[in-house]
Design a protein around this motif. Structure first.
Motif, PDB file in Angstrom:
ATOM      1  N   TYR A 212       0.820  -1.208   0.000  1.00  0.00           N
ATOM      2  CA  TYR A 212       0.000   0.000   0.000  1.00  0.00           C
ATOM      3  C   TYR A 212       0.858   1.264   0.000  1.00  0.00           C
ATOM      4  O   TYR A 212       0.516   2.262  -0.644  1.00  0.00           O
ATOM      5  N   LEU A 213       1.975   1.225   0.701  1.00  0.00           N
ATOM      6  CA  LEU A 213       2.872   2.378   0.711  1.00  0.00           C
ATOM      7  C   LEU A 213       3.476   2.592  -0.674  1.00  0.00           C
ATOM      8  O   LEU A 213       3.578   3.731  -1.148  1.00  0.00           O
ATOM      9  N   ARG A 214       3.881   1.512  -1.307  1.00  0.00           N
ATOM     10  CA  ARG A 214       4.407   1.605  -2.670  1.00  0.00           C
ATOM     11  C   ARG A 214       3.336   2.116  -3.637  1.00  0.00           C
ATOM     12  O   ARG A 214       3.636   2.889  -4.557  1.00  0.00           O
ATOM     13  N   SER A 215       2.097   1.701  -3.402  1.00  0.00           N
ATOM     14  CA  SER A 215       1.009   2.123  -4.288  1.00  0.00           C
ATOM     15  C   SER A 215       0.788   3.622  -4.245  1.00  0.00           C
ATOM     16  O   SER A 215       0.447   4.239  -5.263  1.00  0.00           O
ATOM     17  N   ILE A 216       0.956   4.214  -3.063  1.00  0.00           N
ATOM     18  CA  ILE A 216       0.800   5.666  -2.954  1.00  0.00           C
ATOM     19  C   ILE A 216       1.817   6.367  -3.832  1.00  0.00           C
ATOM     20  O   ILE A 216       1.503   7.324  -4.554  1.00  0.00           O
ATOM     21  N   VAL A 217       3.053   5.894  -3.797  1.00  0.00           N
ATOM     22  CA  VAL A 217       4.115   6.495  -4.617  1.00  0.00           C
ATOM     23  C   VAL A 217       3.827   6.299  -6.103  1.00  0.00           C
ATOM     24  O   VAL A 217       3.966   7.225  -6.912  1.00  0.00           O
ATOM     25  N   VAL A 218       3.421   5.095  -6.475  1.00  0.00           N
ATOM     26  CA  VAL A 218       3.130   4.810  -7.887  1.00  0.00           C
ATOM     27  C   VAL A 218       1.967   5.658  -8.375  1.00  0.00           C
ATOM     28  O   VAL A 218       2.009   6.247  -9.473  1.00  0.00           O
ATOM     29  N   ASP A 219       0.915   5.757  -7.578  1.00  0.00           N
ATOM     30  CA  ASP A 219      -0.272   6.503  -7.982  1.00  0.00           C
ATOM     31  C   ASP A 219       0.016   7.984  -8.135  1.00  0.00           C
ATOM     32  O   ASP A 219      -0.560   8.659  -8.995  1.00  0.00           O
ATOM     33  N   ALA A 228       2.125  -2.766  -7.240  1.00  0.00           N
ATOM     34  CA  ALA A 228       1.567  -1.676  -6.433  1.00  0.00           C
ATOM     35  C   ALA A 228       0.438  -1.047  -7.239  1.00  0.00           C
ATOM     36  O   ALA A 228       0.634  -0.050  -7.922  1.00  0.00           O
ATOM     37  N   ASP A 229      -0.725  -1.652  -7.158  1.00  0.00           N
ATOM     38  CA  ASP A 229      -1.815  -1.303  -8.074  1.00  0.00           C
ATOM     39  C   ASP A 229      -2.995  -0.603  -7.420  1.00  0.00           C
ATOM     40  O   ASP A 229      -4.030  -0.426  -8.052  1.00  0.00           O
ATOM     41  N   PHE A 230      -2.866  -0.206  -6.169  1.00  0.00           N
ATOM     42  CA  PHE A 230      -3.980   0.426  -5.472  1.00  0.00           C
ATOM     43  C   PHE A 230      -3.963   1.933  -5.679  1.00  0.00           C
ATOM     44  O   PHE A 230      -2.899   2.547  -5.787  1.00  0.00           O
ATOM     45  N   THR A 231      -5.143   2.533  -5.707  1.00  0.00           N
ATOM     46  CA  THR A 231      -5.223   3.991  -5.765  1.00  0.00           C
ATOM     47  C   THR A 231      -4.835   4.566  -4.402  1.00  0.00           C
ATOM     48  O   THR A 231      -4.850   3.857  -3.388  1.00  0.00           O
ATOM     49  N   THR A 232      -4.519   5.838  -4.388  1.00  0.00           N
ATOM     50  CA  THR A 232      -4.103   6.470  -3.131  1.00  0.00           C
ATOM     51  C   THR A 232      -5.160   6.369  -2.033  1.00  0.00           C
ATOM     52  O   THR A 232      -4.824   6.031  -0.894  1.00  0.00           O
ATOM     53  N   PRO A 233      -6.453   6.654  -2.322  1.00  0.00           N
ATOM     54  CA  PRO A 233      -7.449   6.514  -1.238  1.00  0.00           C
ATOM     55  C   PRO A 233      -7.475   5.111  -0.644  1.00  0.00           C
ATOM     56  O   PRO A 233      -7.532   4.949   0.580  1.00  0.00           O
ATOM     57  N   VAL A 234      -7.439   4.089  -1.487  1.00  0.00           N
ATOM     58  CA  VAL A 234      -7.448   2.711  -0.988  1.00  0.00           C
ATOM     59  C   VAL A 234      -6.169   2.425  -0.207  1.00  0.00           C
ATOM     60  O   VAL A 234      -6.191   1.806   0.866  1.00  0.00           O
ATOM     61  N   ALA A 235      -5.048   2.900  -0.734  1.00  0.00           N
ATOM     62  CA  ALA A 235      -3.757   2.637  -0.101  1.00  0.00           C
ATOM     63  C   ALA A 235      -3.601   3.356   1.236  1.00  0.00           C
ATOM     64  O   ALA A 235      -2.754   2.979   2.045  1.00  0.00           O
ATOM     65  N   VAL A 236      -4.402   4.378   1.472  1.00  0.00           N
ATOM     66  CA  VAL A 236      -4.387   5.074   2.763  1.00  0.00           C
ATOM     67  C   VAL A 236      -5.387   4.445   3.720  1.00  0.00           C
ATOM     68  O   VAL A 236      -5.076   4.180   4.887  1.00  0.00           O
TER      69      VAL A 236
END
Length: 260
Positions: A212-219, A228-236
Motif C-alpha cells: 500500500y505504501l508503494r502504491s501511494i508512490v506509484v499513484d 503496487a496497483d492500489f489507488t491512493t485513497p485505498v492505499a491510505v
C-alpha cells in the motif's frame, strides 16, 4: 505471567470504583506517559536514527548520479525507506511498548488501575509514534527531496511514510502484546512475509502494508515499481483500518491474559 490466553477473573474494586472509573482520555495519558518514559533509551534512538540516515544517503546518491529518474528514485524510497527503515524502527519501539513492560513485570501497574484495556493500547501506540516519527519521517522525506526528481515523489513519500508509521506501530504493538519474542516474529514478518512471500502475486501482496505504501508512490508519480496497483485513497484507508483492527486485537488479548 502465562503466555496462554486465559480468562482473568473479574477484579473487585472499592465501592463506587469500576474497571472504567478512569476516563478513557486519562487512561490513554497514563499509558502514554509510562510507555514513553521506558522507551527513551539514547543508544537505541541514535542507532535507529543512523539506520534511517541510510535512506537519506541513498536518496542523495540518486540525486547526484547521472542516471537519476523517477523510477530509480521511487525504487530507493520503496526498497529502503518503506521496506527497511519504517518497519524496523516501528518494530523496535512499538513491539517493546507493552511487550517490554510485560517482560520486566511493570505492566501490572497499568493492569491494576481501574481502566479499560483499549486506552492502554492506544497510549502505547501513540508513545511509539512519538518516538518513531521524528526519527523516520524527516530522513525518509529528505531522501525523496535529495533525489531531485520533483515534488510529486516528496509529497507521496510524506503521505506513505505517515501511513506506514501508524500501521506498523499498531501492528507491532499488537505483536508485543501477543508474543514474547516480538522482535524475532516482527523481523520474520518484515523479511519473510513482506520481503519475499508477498512478492509472489497480487493476491498475497494485498496482505502486506508495504504494498500500500508503494502504491501511494506509484499513484502519485507514475513510477514503475510493480505489484503496487492500489489507488491512493485505498492505499491510505486499508492500512488505517488494519491499524484499528490491530488495536482491537491487542486490547482483547490484554483483557484475557494474566499479568504478573
Amino acid at each position: 505471567m502465562s503466555d496462554d490466553t486465559t480468562t482473568r477473573p473479574a477484579e473487585s474494586y472499592p465501592a463506587g470504583v469500576t474497571r472504567s472509573s478512569v476516563r478513557p482520555v486519562d487512561a490513554v495519558g497514563i499509558s502514554y506517559g509510562l510507555v514513553l518514559g521506558q522507551m527513551r533509551h539514547t543508544g537505541r534512538i541514535i542507532a535507529l536514527f543512523l539506520l534511517s540516515l541510510t535512506a537519506t544517503i541513498a536518496g542523495f546518491a540518486v540525486g547526484v548520479s547521472d542516471v537519476a529518474s523517477v523510477d530509480r528514485a521511487a525504487s530507493v524510497i520503496a526498497n529502503l525507506g518503506f521496506a527497511v527503515v519504517v518497519p524496523v524502527v516501528c518494530l523496535v519501539f512499538a513491539g517493546g511498548s507493552l511487550g517490554d513492560l510485560r517482560e520486566d513485570k511493570t505492566l501490572v501497574y497499568l493492569w491494576l488501575r481501574p481502566v479499560n484495556r483499549w486506552p492502554i493500547v492506544v497510549g502505547a501506540v501513540l508513545a511509539s509514534l512519538t518516538i518513531a516519527t521524528p526519527i523516520v519521517l524527516p530522513t525518509v522525506v529528505l531522501a525523496a527531496v535529495l533525489t531531485g526528481v520533483g515534488g510529486g515523489l516528496v509529497g507521496a513519500t510524506f503521505v506513505a511514510t505517515l501511513v506506514g508509521l501508524v500501521a506498523y506501530c499498531s501492528i507491532f504493538t499488537m505483536l508485543g502484546v501477543w508474543l514474547q519474542r516480538h522482535i524475532v516474529w516482527g523481523l520474520a514478518y518484515i523479511l519473510i512475509w513482506e520481503g519475499f512471500i508477498a512478492l509472489g502475486g497480487p493476491g498475497v501482496a494485498q496482505f502486506a502494508i508495504r504494498t500500500y505504501l508503494r502504491s501511494i508512490v506509484v499513484d502519485r508519480t507514475g513510477a514503475d515499481l510493480g505489484g503496487a496497483d492500489f489507488t491512493t485513497p485505498v492505499a491510505v484507508v486499508v492500512p488505517l483500518l488494519v491499524s484499528v483492527g490491530a488495536v482491537a486485537l491487542a486490547s482483547w488479548r490484554l483483557s484475557h491474559q494474566d499479568v504478573d
